[in-house]
Design a protein around this motif. Structure first.
Motif, mmCIF file in Angstrom:
data_model
loop_
_atom_site.group_PDB
_atom_site.id
_atom_site.type_symbol
_atom_site.label_atom_id
_atom_site.label_comp_id
_atom_site.label_asym_id
_atom_site.label_seq_id
_atom_site.Cartn_x
_atom_site.Cartn_y
_atom_site.Cartn_z
ATOM 1 N N ALA A 1 -2.875 81.307 4.672
ATOM 2 C CA ALA A 1 -3.285 81.927 3.397
ATOM 3 C C ALA A 1 -4.762 81.665 3.133
ATOM 4 N N LYS B 1 4.998 78.716 6.797
ATOM 5 C CA LYS B 1 5.039 80.173 6.626
ATOM 6 C C LYS B 1 3.772 80.718 5.990
ATOM 7 N N ASP B 2 3.126 79.909 5.187
ATOM 8 C CA ASP B 2 1.958 80.415 4.451
ATOM 9 C C ASP B 2 0.697 79.650 4.822
ATOM 10 N N LEU C 1 -6.964 66.670 1.907
ATOM 11 C CA LEU C 1 -6.930 66.496 3.357
ATOM 12 C C LEU C 1 -8.036 67.291 4.050
ATOM 13 N N GLU D 1 8.768 75.303 5.724
ATOM 14 C CA GLU D 1 8.544 76.218 4.602
ATOM 15 C C GLU D 1 7.042 76.391 4.367
ATOM 16 N N SER D 2 6.326 75.288 4.414
ATOM 17 C CA SER D 2 4.877 75.342 4.202
ATOM 18 C C SER D 2 4.190 76.121 5.314
ATOM 19 N N GLN E 1 -1.038 70.120 3.791
ATOM 20 C CA GLN E 1 -1.628 70.111 2.446
ATOM 21 C C GLN E 1 -0.708 70.773 1.413
ATOM 22 N N SER E 2 0.108 71.689 1.870
ATOM 23 C CA SER E 2 0.971 72.426 0.949
ATOM 24 C C SER E 2 1.859 71.506 0.113
ATOM 25 N N GLY E 3 2.277 70.401 0.704
ATOM 26 C CA GLY E 3 3.154 69.509 -0.046
ATOM 27 C C GLY E 3 2.488 68.221 -0.474
ATOM 28 N N CYS E 4 1.226 68.051 -0.100
ATOM 29 C CA CYS E 4 0.560 66.771 -0.329
ATOM 30 C C CYS E 4 -0.607 66.920 -1.302
#
Lengths: 998, 184, 107
Positions: free
Chosen positions: B184, B180-181, B129, B177-178, B122-125
């Motif tokens: 959250a 890592k978090d 989702l 990269e996504s 979801q971080s990049g999309c």
């Protein structure tokens, strides 16, 4: 206890948890939970910076995000440093390093303060007028001096070592603001079953309860209730509570940008944590509960350190346990400042007087003041203040004039009333409406699926506001699709604090007849006088006033200044305030770091880097790469001791003498399948495809509807109903889009489908006299003889045991093959071919050699020899345009009068008279080198190389009516010399093309 | 020609592993993939040949007992993924009008699994989702960061991210990269 | 970022998945080779660029890849409706509140 001004027993911080931080060169102590502002005040420090334009000493005005003055440089170490951080928002952590800004050599003594003496020179709009002449002086003198003197902090010079995260979040209800009403709305929505996100910019929720300690909700102190509700929300699965999170931008369709500060308050953050998170929230419903912002009083010298908003002083006392002074004067037009005074007095701070401009303040407040022993000066005003680096006294007199008296103070708190914070509402494109009764702008009709509640909506009564917010939260949940769920009953609430009283514009002693410095916008150093000057100079629209004076611009966005500025302008214009109108509130609400906005898109993730399946081999064999769009392509393969020129010469020679291998995988490929495949290609290309037999291929040209060349490539017919189309590397995505566009919208009747296969196939070009010898032993099931597989044919079979589409084609003019294999086999097949090629003395060649070899043959590169204004005829490609087809894309465009007229630039070969000179690509061509400048340019060079095979330079270019000029001499004027050239044919080697059949 | 060495298949992400607390990133096994284009009216004949019902609802997918997976990408477009058999072989005999193109090597895939899987993707999309909108079995072509991907939700905490070969390095980097978090 | 309703996917999807592809309902002449210069100019170069109701083409390029048409208000940026390529132009009307709706559609 940390700091002399910390009052024992006051505030919500734990005195035992002390921290140390650095301010300029001093090491100071703070308490965990302190903001930088509260810690400085606890240490008796008000002076925190110099103002933007006049370099006047400034201190904290506020205790929140509206802070215009106390902007600091805050850092963790040498590289982690951020300028212009609001001290009122930044939490202190152990070891934090902070520096005041915009001062030299020191905060207390600042040379730039001379600007203050020269201030008549720096009046509003000064830079539009003063520095006009002489023109040359602007760049050399005025601008550098102004840039050095003005401005805020200094940008860091080192790359940011931190990382930032991005999250796309979707929810039913987003609640912006975690005060009493935001919490109520969130809880009501959550109880109704909605997915809720609640954000608040402060470390803790509670909103106004940071200062308003005399409120109760459900019988508990407001603050306690807020923390309890927050805990309840955090425990719910359908709720996300984000503190230290600012909603900074409200975009279309409830797309709201939030930035969460994750580590900025931590002394030793876990390095795996992002410094900040960008939350891109898409909410079905938004509840705006952003509260209100207190305004200052506009009077002479209202900007000395120690003069601050009453609610700020109350926050410092009630939340941080810090007294902002020992002797605090009060100047107000609003009831709530009285409550601040009472709290201070009760905490043991001396409050010499409450000066209220209103002649008859609420008798209950007056009685309470008397009871506490505070002098009340009603109907009076603070006419001026004294004190260099901190306020020392206030001059008080009747608003109607007469005698004055100086009252010594070391702090002065003020309130002109409260401005509903309509930033988010306004950003949602809602139009604020003037409420005559309460004299303020309030949200009007909602243009998105949102609702404003609480103080930002002008709901002053706490009990009613909470009930309304709970209802709004519930309704938002239902509107977002929640079906079940219980209604949450809002508890009873009451408060002693009154928000009544509202003054806009300048106060007594700072009116139109005065020349005093009464600041409206502290951050941009705009005074009441500046606004008046702007109106006098003809700025009658508030938008013009804003830009002329800079009032409410930049990071501040007019949080404290907009309404005052507007009122002064309205007074000058003699118009009712709502008729003058409000300027637009821009995003971001408060500054957002570039780090948060770019988040992952840095370094390797800034842009995808595309590599071919054989990239590793090229790399291992010393290839130098060039960027072609996002692709890395092998450019040339220098051997020990070779420079680029030598490497390319060797590669060029070797290909023509022996053979070479080239990675052509990046070429675009499209599989066109269906019974109408040929009919479709007939419409998309200038060529005719009906008669192309399966197993053969053809060079095709694609035009746009305007008749100009759009792309080119070789198309192979694999079967009656299946074509393998190739495009240029750069053109692959747009050609696919272009073809889909026509297929779906203009020719939907055709039974054909398109599939991108660019990356399905690794493509290895093997070119040169020994190409067949290299390829043949590895191939199974294909007869490679000239007779069985002539130039421009394609076969399917196997190579190295894997499927291949083997093309006999050439972009070098040599006999050659393009071996297509499924991409994951690319590296293995390349290696197998290389083993043979190397043994036979062939080489690997890169894109530079490919460019030279094709230029030697006069093959064009779309995008290099064409530029979007070149027709097939211009490029000498008329042979590829079918004459009998009734239709194809571009058929009409290419017949436009200007495209068929004479005088068009045509592609020709160019040979320098001196064979050693290599022309510069892009150089202009003229007929007469001796004509006056500006010369008439009749063309330009499109491709130019040293050709080792020709033993001379070669070039192509476009020249007006160039084909008729063959044999003629033209000129290329360069800065240092004029180069003589001859117009030639575009083919420099093997004009008969016999080598192709090799 | 008997001594021709058989070329080996080298996947672009071969050997890569990644992830963070809460999520694992694994390159998917090599697979046969077909881009199938046909009029949805012919779905029945194609389904029969393929051994599963071609999904005709937007954003859906189907899977059979042999691990063959088909995702709806558009009203006349499906992505077939099969780690064992080759769907092209099954489609050869279908007489209904269609286009079947081998894209086995065009795409590669990354499996994202763990309780932080959804947040990682979801971080990049920008598409939603969440469980409600993108339940297990959902499939969509969309964007992730700066590239186009096909996302399939194969289990509550498992996503398959398909992308073109040359974008896989970016995709793996972006997901790393996504990741890592992701808690959250 | 806008949300755009894709008539093929039958749901709103983020703008990043789409590409705007110019004005809608400009049909390529069937006999294009035979049209006059003036007709070609009108077909190829002239666009309406209105303030208010605009008909435009979009492609769900990173979704179902279909082209479709949209009616949008260039003043508010709002989409009024979207419909499949090839379907007739959808007529819209502006209400008293200034908001565009599909003509005859139930409120």
């Amino acid at each position: 206890m940390s700091g002399a001004n910390r009052i024992k027993g006051k505030g919500r911080l734990t005195p035992a948890k002390t921290l140390r931080f650095k301010f300029d060169n001093k090491i100071l102590t703070a308490v965990e939970g302190d903001t930088l502002a509260s810690a400085l005040l606890a240490n008796g420090i008000h002076l925190t910076g110099r103002s933007f334009k006049y370099h006047r000493p400034r201190g904290m005005l506020s205790a929140g995000p509206e802070e215009p003055n106390a902007l600091m440089d805050v850092g963790r170490d040498a590289v982690r440093r951020t300028p212009n951080i609001r001290a009122t928002v930044q939490e202190v952590y152990d070891g934090m390093q902070t520096r005041s800004q915009n001062r030299w050599p020191s905060l207390a003594f600042d040379v730039g303060g001379l600007n203050n003496l020269a201030s008549p020179f720096f009046a509003a709009g000064f830079y539009y007028k003063t520095f006009m002449w002489p023109k040359a002086a602007w760049k050399k003198i005025y601008e550098p001096v102004i840039r050095a003197a003005a401005g805020l902090g200094v940008a860091p010079s080192e790359p940011d070592p931190d990382h930032y995260a991005n999250h796309f979040a979707h929810c039913d209800v987003l609640v912006i603001g975690g005060g009493a009403t935001g919490l109520s709305a969130a809880l009501a929505a959550a109880h109704a079953g909605a997915e809720v996100i609640l954000c608040d910019e402060q470390p803790e929720t509670g909103g106004a309860f940071h200062h308003e300690t005399d409120a109760t909700i459900g019988g508990q102190p407001g603050w306690d209730w807020a923390q309890k509700v927050t805990a309840e929300l955090r425990a719910m699965d359908n709720v996300r509570v984000l503190t230290r999170t600012t909603a900074f931008g409200y975009q279309a369709q409830n797309h709201v940008g939030l930035v969460e500060r994750v580590t900025e308050h931590l002394a030793n953050p876990d390095p795996s944590l992002p410094r900040e998170r960008l939350w891109q929230v898409r909410a079905r419903q938004v509840v705006i509960a952003t509260g209100a912002i207190e305004r200052h009083m506009v009077f002479a010298n209202n900007d000395r350190p120690g003069i601050m908003l009453a609610s700020a002083a109350r926050t410092y006392l009630n939340h941080f346990g810090v007294a902002v002074g020992a002797k605090v004067g009060v100047y107000t037009a609003c009831d709530s400042a009285w409550n601040a005074a009472f709290d201070l007095k009760q905490a043991g701070v001396s409050v010499p007087a409450i000066v209220d401009v209103r002649p008859d303040p609420d008798p209950a407040l007056v009685a309470r003041a008397k009871e506490l022993g505070i002098e009340v000066l009603a109907g009076q005003a603070v006419l001026d203040t004294s004190g260099k680096l901190r306020v020392k006294s206030m001059k008080v007199g009747k608003t109607s004039g007469g005698s004055t008296r100086d009252i010594p103070v070391d702090a002065l708190i003020m309130s002109a009333g409260w401005t509903p914070s309509v930033h988010m509402y306004s950003q949602s494109r809602g139009k604020v409406v003037w409420d005559e009764e309460s004299q303020r702008f309030l949200p009007g009709r909602n243009v998105q699926d949102c609702v404003s509640v609480g103080a930002c909506n002008g709901d002053d009564d706490l009990n009613d506001a909470i009930a309304a917010a709970a209802k709004a939260g519930h309704e938002a949940a239902i509107a977002a699709g929640s079906q079940a769920g219980e209604a949450w009953g809002a508890p009873e609430a009451e408060t002693q604090t009154s928000w009544a009283g509202n003054m806009m514009g300048s106060a007594a002693g700072a009116g139109a007849d005065t020349t005093v410095k009464a600041f409206v916008d502290f951050q941009n150093d705009v005074t009441a006088k500046d606004i008046r000057l702007a109106v006098r100079e003809g700025m009658h629209s508030i938008e013009h006033v804003k830009r002329f004076t800079t009032n409410g611009m930049a990071t501040d966005q007019g949080k404290t200044s907009n309404i005052h500025g507007l009122a002064i302008a309205a007074e000058m214009l003699d118009k009712p305030l709502p008729q003058v109108g409000l300027t637009t509130f821009r995003s971001p609400y408060t500054p957002v770091t570039f780090g948060a906005i770019v988040n992952h898109s840095r370094g390797d993730l800034f842009d995808p880097t595309r590599r071919t399946p054989m990239h590793g081999w090229h790399d291992a064999h010393g290839a130098v790469f060039e960027d072609v769009g996002q692709w890395k392509r092998a450019w040339y393969y220098p051997r020990a001791g070779e420079d680029m020129h030598q490497a390319v010469n060797r590669e060029c020679r070797t290909v023509r003498e022996v053979a070479g291998m080239f990675d052509a995988s990046t070429l675009g490929k499209i599989e066109v399948v269906g019974p109408d495949a040929a009919a479709f290609l007939n419409l998309l290309y200038t060529n005719s495809w009906d008669k192309l037999e399966p197993g053969r291929c053809r060079y095709g040209i694609m035009l746009r509807e305007d008749g100009f060349i759009y792309d080119d490539g070789v198309v192979g017919r694999m079967a009656e109903d299946r074509f393998h189309v190739t495009t240029t590397t750069g053109g692959a995505p747009r050609v696919m889009h272009h073809m889909e566009d026509y297929l779906q919208t203009e020719f939907p009747h055709l039974k054909v489908w398109l599939t991108s296969t660019t990356e399905q196939w690794a493509v290895i070009a093997v070119q040169g006299p020994k190409a067949r010898e290299i390829v043949a032993p590895l191939v199974e099931g294909i007869d490679l003889s000239n007779e069985a597989m002539p130039h421009m044919s394609v076969r399917e079979g196997k190579i190295c045991g894997v499927p291949t589409r083997l093309f006999r084609m050439s972009f070098t003019g040599e006999a050659g093959y393009e071996v297509n294999v499924p991409a994951d086999y690319g590296e293995a097949v390349w290696k197998a071919l290389w083993q043979r090629a190397e043994a036979l003395g062939a080489c690997a060649y890169g894109t530079e050699t490919m460019h030279v070899l094709r230029a030697e043959k006069g093959y064009i590169i779309v995008g290099q020899d064409t530029d979007g204004t070149v027709t097939p005829d211009d490029a000498g490609l008329n042979w590829a345009v079918a004459k009998k087809k009734p239709d194809f894309v571009g058929i009409r465009g290419m017949k436009r009068p200007d495209l068929v007229a004479s005088g068009r630039k045509q592609l020709v070969g160019l040979a320098t008279k001196d064979p050693g000179i290599v022309l510069e690509e892009g150089a202009q061509i003229v007929a007469d080198p001796n004509q006056a400048v500006p010369m008439t340019m009749i063309g330009h060079v499109t491709s130019s190389y040293w050709s080792e095979n020709c033993g001379r330079s070669i070039a192509m270019g476009v020249v007006v009516d160039g084909r008729a000029l063959k044999g003629k001499t033209l000129y290329v004027p360069m800065p240092d010399k004029t180069i003589e050239i001859e117009v030639t044919d575009t083919v420099f080697i093997d004009k008969e093309g016999v080598r192709l059949n090799g | 020609m008997a001594d021709i060495a058989h070329a080996t298949r080298i996947e672009p992400l071969a050997g890569r592993i990644g992830g963070a607390a809460g999520v694992a990133l694994t390159p998917a096994a090599p697979a046969n993939r077909v881009s199938l284009r046909a009029d949805p009216a012919d779905a029945k004949a194609l389904s029969k040949a393929l051994g599963l019902d071609l999904p005709v609802t937007p954003k859906s997918s189907a899977r059979n007992d042999h691990g063959r997976l088909v995702a709806w990408l558009g009203p006349d477009e499906w992505l077939i993924i099969d780690e064992n058999a080759d769907p092209l072989t099954d489609l050869v005999k279908v007489t209904a009008l269609h286009s079947a193109v081998d894209i086995s090597h065009r795409n590669t895939a990354i499996l994202v699994s763990g309780k932080g899987a959804r947040a990682t993707v979801q971080s990049g999309c920008p598409q939603n989702l969440s469980d409600k909108v993108f339940p297990v079995g959902s499939a969509t072509r969309t964007v992730m960061g700066k590239i186009e991907v096909v996302i399939l939700r194969t289990a509550e905490n498992e996503f398959r991210v398909e992308c073109w070969r040359s974008f896989s390095d970016y995709a793996f980097g972006m997901l790393s990269e996504s990741a890592k978090d992701c808690l959250a | 970022m806008l949300l755009i309703h894709c008539p093929y996917c039958q749901e709103e999807r983020p703008e990043l998945e789409f590409r705007n592809t110019g004005e809608a309902h400009i049909e390529r002449p069937k006999d294009i080779a035979g049209i006059s210069d003036e007709e070609f100019e009108k077909f190829f170069f002239i666009r309406t660029n209105p303030k208010g109701v605009t008909y435009e083409r979009w492609r769900h390029i990173h979704g179902c890849a279909r082209f479709f048409n949209a009616v949008r208000d260039t003043v508010s940026d709002r989409f009024v409706t979207t419909y499949k390529a090839g379907e007739p132009r959808v007529e819209v009307e502006r209400g008293d509140d200034g908001i565009l709706t599909v003509k005859g559609a139930a409120q």
